[in-house]
Design a protein around this motif. Structure first.
Motif, PDB file in Angstrom:
ATOM      1  N   VAL A  24       0.852  -1.186   0.000  1.00  0.00           N
ATOM      2  CA  VAL A  24       0.000   0.000   0.000  1.00  0.00           C
ATOM      3  C   VAL A  24       0.887   1.236   0.000  1.00  0.00           C
ATOM      4  CG1 VAL A  24      -1.750   1.332   1.237  1.00  0.00           C
ATOM      5  CG2 VAL A  24      -1.842  -1.168   1.258  1.00  0.00           C
ATOM      6  N   SER A  25       0.735   2.083  -0.991  1.00  0.00           N
ATOM      7  CA  SER A  25       1.441   3.361  -1.050  1.00  0.00           C
ATOM      8  C   SER A  25       0.528   4.435  -0.481  1.00  0.00           C
ATOM      9  CB  SER A  25       1.818   3.717  -2.500  1.00  0.00           C
ATOM     10  OG  SER A  25       2.687   2.742  -3.051  1.00  0.00           O
ATOM     11  N   VAL A  26       0.872   4.955   0.696  1.00  0.00           N
ATOM     12  CA  VAL A  26       0.077   5.995   1.339  1.00  0.00           C
ATOM     13  C   VAL A  26       0.618   7.349   0.895  1.00  0.00           C
ATOM     14  CG1 VAL A  26      -0.738   6.953   3.517  1.00  0.00           C
ATOM     15  CG2 VAL A  26      -0.284   4.491   3.326  1.00  0.00           C
ATOM     16  N   VAL A  27      -0.229   8.167   0.284  1.00  0.00           N
ATOM     17  CA  VAL A  27       0.189   9.473  -0.236  1.00  0.00           C
ATOM     18  C   VAL A  27      -0.416  10.582   0.623  1.00  0.00           C
ATOM     19  CG1 VAL A  27       0.207  11.032  -2.217  1.00  0.00           C
ATOM     20  CG2 VAL A  27       0.392   8.551  -2.569  1.00  0.00           C
ATOM     21  N   ILE A  28       0.453  11.434   1.160  1.00  0.00           N
ATOM     22  CA  ILE A  28       0.028  12.581   1.963  1.00  0.00           C
ATOM     23  C   ILE A  28       0.573  13.841   1.318  1.00  0.00           C
ATOM     24  CG2 ILE A  28       0.163  13.724   4.203  1.00  0.00           C
ATOM     25  CD1 ILE A  28       0.586  11.102   5.525  1.00  0.00           C
ATOM     26  N   GLN A  56      -0.345   1.342  12.219  1.00  0.00           N
ATOM     27  CA  GLN A  56      -1.105   0.435  11.362  1.00  0.00           C
ATOM     28  C   GLN A  56      -0.705  -1.023  11.596  1.00  0.00           C
ATOM     29  OE1 GLN A  56      -3.740   1.298   9.102  1.00  0.00           O
ATOM     30  NE2 GLN A  56      -3.488   3.118  10.390  1.00  0.00           N
ATOM     31  N   THR A  57      -1.701  -1.897  11.660  1.00  0.00           N
ATOM     32  CA  THR A  57      -1.429  -3.320  11.841  1.00  0.00           C
ATOM     33  C   THR A  57      -0.993  -3.978  10.539  1.00  0.00           C
ATOM     34  OG1 THR A  57      -3.743  -3.921  11.426  1.00  0.00           O
ATOM     35  CG2 THR A  57      -3.105  -3.455  13.711  1.00  0.00           C
ATOM     36  N   TYR A  58      -1.307  -3.366   9.411  1.00  0.00           N
ATOM     37  CA  TYR A  58      -0.899  -3.902   8.115  1.00  0.00           C
ATOM     38  C   TYR A  58       0.576  -3.575   7.905  1.00  0.00           C
ATOM     39  CZ  TYR A  58      -1.186  -5.123   3.159  1.00  0.00           C
ATOM     40  OH  TYR A  58      -1.007  -5.711   1.939  1.00  0.00           O
ATOM     41  N   GLY A  59       1.364  -4.572   7.590  1.00  0.00           N
ATOM     42  CA  GLY A  59       2.802  -4.382   7.584  1.00  0.00           C
ATOM     43  C   GLY A  59       3.405  -3.880   6.281  1.00  0.00           C
ATOM     44  N   SER A  60       2.756  -4.156   5.147  1.00  0.00           N
ATOM     45  CA  SER A  60       3.367  -3.839   3.855  1.00  0.00           C
ATOM     46  C   SER A  60       2.864  -2.502   3.328  1.00  0.00           C
ATOM     47  CB  SER A  60       3.061  -4.966   2.842  1.00  0.00           C
ATOM     48  OG  SER A  60       3.686  -4.706   1.607  1.00  0.00           O
ATOM     49  N   TRP A  61       3.510  -1.421   3.744  1.00  0.00           N
ATOM     50  CA  TRP A  61       3.120  -0.104   3.241  1.00  0.00           C
ATOM     51  C   TRP A  61       4.351   0.774   3.087  1.00  0.00           C
ATOM     52  CZ3 TRP A  61       4.378   3.931   6.494  1.00  0.00           C
ATOM     53  CH2 TRP A  61       4.487   3.655   7.853  1.00  0.00           C
ATOM     54  N   GLU A  62       4.239   1.746   2.233  1.00  0.00           N
ATOM     55  CA  GLU A  62       5.232   2.806   2.085  1.00  0.00           C
ATOM     56  C   GLU A  62       4.513   4.131   2.230  1.00  0.00           C
ATOM     57  OE1 GLU A  62       7.014   3.002  -1.795  1.00  0.00           O
ATOM     58  OE2 GLU A  62       5.098   3.235  -2.833  1.00  0.00           O
ATOM     59  N   LEU A  63       5.231   5.144   2.651  1.00  0.00           N
ATOM     60  CA  LEU A  63       4.652   6.476   2.818  1.00  0.00           C
ATOM     61  C   LEU A  63       5.354   7.445   1.882  1.00  0.00           C
ATOM     62  CD1 LEU A  63       2.978   8.663   4.225  1.00  0.00           C
ATOM     63  CD2 LEU A  63       4.731   8.748   6.004  1.00  0.00           C
ATOM     64  N   ILE A  64       4.558   8.145   1.097  1.00  0.00           N
ATOM     65  CA  ILE A  64       5.083   9.173   0.205  1.00  0.00           C
ATOM     66  C   ILE A  64       4.466  10.492   0.632  1.00  0.00           C
ATOM     67  CG2 ILE A  64       5.247   9.978  -2.172  1.00  0.00           C
ATOM     68  CD1 ILE A  64       4.868   6.982  -2.966  1.00  0.00           C
ATOM     69  N   LEU A  65       5.271  11.354   1.210  1.00  0.00           N
ATOM     70  CA  LEU A  65       4.793  12.648   1.701  1.00  0.00           C
ATOM     71  C   LEU A  65       5.326  13.746   0.789  1.00  0.00           C
ATOM     72  CD1 LEU A  65       4.496  13.800   5.335  1.00  0.00           C
ATOM     73  CD2 LEU A  65       5.584  15.307   3.672  1.00  0.00           C
ATOM     74  N   VAL A  66       4.412  14.513   0.227  1.00  0.00           N
ATOM     75  CA  VAL A  66       4.772  15.580  -0.707  1.00  0.00           C
ATOM     76  C   VAL A  66       4.496  16.919  -0.038  1.00  0.00           C
ATOM     77  CG1 VAL A  66       4.418  16.568  -2.992  1.00  0.00           C
ATOM     78  CG2 VAL A  66       4.170  14.088  -2.643  1.00  0.00           C
ATOM     79  N   GLU A  71      14.584  -1.245   8.780  1.00  0.00           N
ATOM     80  CA  GLU A  71      13.788  -2.452   8.541  1.00  0.00           C
ATOM     81  C   GLU A  71      13.284  -2.527   7.102  1.00  0.00           C
ATOM     82  OE1 GLU A  71      10.676  -2.266  11.390  1.00  0.00           O
ATOM     83  OE2 GLU A  71      12.027  -2.344  13.115  1.00  0.00           O
ATOM     84  N   GLY A  72      13.574  -1.524   6.326  1.00  0.00           N
ATOM     85  CA  GLY A  72      13.190  -1.549   4.927  1.00  0.00           C
ATOM     86  C   GLY A  72      11.869  -0.877   4.630  1.00  0.00           C
ATOM     87  N   LYS A  73      11.273  -0.224   5.631  1.00  0.00           N
ATOM     88  CA  LYS A  73      10.028   0.500   5.380  1.00  0.00           C
ATOM     89  C   LYS A  73      10.319   1.719   4.499  1.00  0.00           C
ATOM     90  CE  LYS A  73       6.691  -0.259   7.352  1.00  0.00           C
ATOM     91  NZ  LYS A  73       5.657  -1.247   7.006  1.00  0.00           N
ATOM     92  N   GLY A  74       9.580   1.876   3.426  1.00  0.00           N
ATOM     93  CA  GLY A  74       9.817   3.010   2.543  1.00  0.00           C
ATOM     94  C   GLY A  74       9.070   4.234   3.025  1.00  0.00           C
ATOM     95  N   ILE A  75       9.774   5.221   3.507  1.00  0.00           N
ATOM     96  CA  ILE A  75       9.164   6.487   3.924  1.00  0.00           C
ATOM     97  C   ILE A  75       9.913   7.597   3.198  1.00  0.00           C
ATOM     98  CG2 ILE A  75       8.552   7.993   5.844  1.00  0.00           C
ATOM     99  CD1 ILE A  75       8.625   5.610   7.686  1.00  0.00           C
ATOM    100  N   ALA A  94       1.736  14.195  -8.092  1.00  0.00           N
ATOM    101  CA  ALA A  94       3.175  13.918  -8.042  1.00  0.00           C
ATOM    102  C   ALA A  94       3.462  12.739  -7.125  1.00  0.00           C
ATOM    103  CB  ALA A  94       3.926  15.163  -7.575  1.00  0.00           C
ATOM    104  N   GLY A  95       2.792  12.716  -5.969  1.00  0.00           N
ATOM    105  CA  GLY A  95       2.982  11.602  -5.051  1.00  0.00           C
ATOM    106  C   GLY A  95       2.520  10.290  -5.634  1.00  0.00           C
ATOM    107  N   MET A  96       1.409  10.309  -6.351  1.00  0.00           N
ATOM    108  CA  MET A  96       0.890   9.076  -6.938  1.00  0.00           C
ATOM    109  C   MET A  96       1.810   8.543  -8.030  1.00  0.00           C
ATOM    110  SD  MET A  96      -3.192   9.869  -7.085  1.00  0.00           S
ATOM    111  CE  MET A  96      -4.132  10.088  -5.569  1.00  0.00           C
ATOM    112  N   TYR A  97       2.481   9.424  -8.745  1.00  0.00           N
ATOM    113  CA  TYR A  97       3.440   8.969  -9.751  1.00  0.00           C
ATOM    114  C   TYR A  97       4.593   8.203  -9.106  1.00  0.00           C
ATOM    115  CZ  TYR A  97       1.789  10.995 -14.134  1.00  0.00           C
ATOM    116  OH  TYR A  97       1.079  11.259 -15.268  1.00  0.00           O
ATOM    117  N   LEU A  98       4.927   8.529  -7.863  1.00  0.00           N
ATOM    118  CA  LEU A  98       6.021   7.854  -7.174  1.00  0.00           C
ATOM    119  C   LEU A  98       5.575   6.575  -6.473  1.00  0.00           C
ATOM    120  CD1 LEU A  98       7.716  11.006  -5.604  1.00  0.00           C
ATOM    121  CD2 LEU A  98       8.464   9.716  -7.615  1.00  0.00           C
ATOM    122  N   ALA A  99       4.275   6.377  -6.341  1.00  0.00           N
ATOM    123  CA  ALA A  99       3.753   5.211  -5.634  1.00  0.00           C
ATOM    124  C   ALA A  99       3.964   3.944  -6.463  1.00  0.00           C
ATOM    125  CB  ALA A  99       2.265   5.413  -5.344  1.00  0.00           C
TER     126      ALA A  99
END
Length: 242
Positions: free
Chosen positions: A10-14, A33-43, A68-72, A89-94
């Motif tokens: 999950v790519s979270v875009v803020i 978040q209890t879901y482990g597979s996510w990245e955060l893209i903050l613009v 730990e390899g979390k993409g932030i 712009a954030g969605m293009y990076l997701a």
């Protein structure tokens, strides 16, 4: 070479424009978040209140997550591009199979990502999924109030066909392939970029969106909300999206 999305991610875009007072709570709600597979893209859309500097300090304080390899990722735009420009712009990076939207002044329930992913996996015909949410006054997160304007199932397509709105944009999670196919937000309707984006998705198939009835998101009411520039009192405060 075609773009390959990461299964289950999950790519979270803020997007952030002068949201310094609210960033810590927003970001911490994502760490929970209890879901482990996510990245955060903050613009950061060229904030002037120290928002970007705060985010960089926050990232340094959460360095173990990076190890730990979390993409932030935090990106600062060289000039203010407006909401549509920043979020697109954030969605293009997701790179995730799913893209989730999060407003910088709001909070997500710890189970939000997990439950939305589960529902989308179990309903492959759906392309976008919102959730129920509650509203609270800034400084009083314990005093949350329900909303009554959301619709569910086949009612959603009917509302948008009539020009209405019944999905809270900040709660939306959609398949990354939707963005690959139709693109992101535009500036065509200033102040209603969120509405146009969701309506654009529904136009491709009236039964391809839904809302979860569970409250998985918390909207903060405050005086500096973007929607006040266009609608005065926030539409979410009146029972409509902002």
């Amino acid at each position: 070479m075609s773009f390959q999305r990461v299964p289950g991610l999950v790519s979270v875009v803020i997007t952030v424009y002068n949201k310094l007072p609210y960033l810590a709570e927003c970001l911490n709600s994502l760490l929970d978040q209890t879901y482990g597979s996510w990245e955060l893209i903050l613009v950061d859309d060229a904030s002037t209140d120290g928002s970007y500097e705060f985010v960089m300090n926050w990232l340094n304080g959460n360095e173990p997550l990076l190890r730990e390899g979390k993409g932030i990722y935090a990106i600062r735009l060289p000039r203010n591009a407006g909401y549509a420009g920043a979020i697109t712009a954030g969605m293009y990076l997701a790179k995730g199979e799913y893209i989730a939207i999060q407003d910088a002044d709001d909070l997500s329930h710890p189970e939000r990502l997990a439950r939305q992913v589960r529902y989308l996996k179990n309903n492959p015909h759906l392309e976008l999924l919102g959730t129920n949410y509650e509203v609270f006054e800034d400084g009083h997160p314990e005093r949350r109030m329900p909303v009554y304007w959301l619709k569910y199932g086949e009612q959603i397509g009917k509302v948008y066909a009539a020009g209405g709105h019944c999905i809270c944009h900040g709660t939306a999670m959609f398949r990354g392939t939707v963005f690959d196919r139709i693109g992101g937000h535009t500036r065509r309707i200033e102040g209603a970029e969120d509405y146009e984006f969701i309506a654009k998705i529904i136009h491709a198939g009236a039964k391809n969106v839904d809302n979860l009835r569970e409250v998985l998101y918390y909207h903060r009411k405050h005086q500096k909300q973007r929607s006040r520039n266009y609608f005065g009192k926030s539409q979410k405060e009146q029972g409509h999206d902002a």
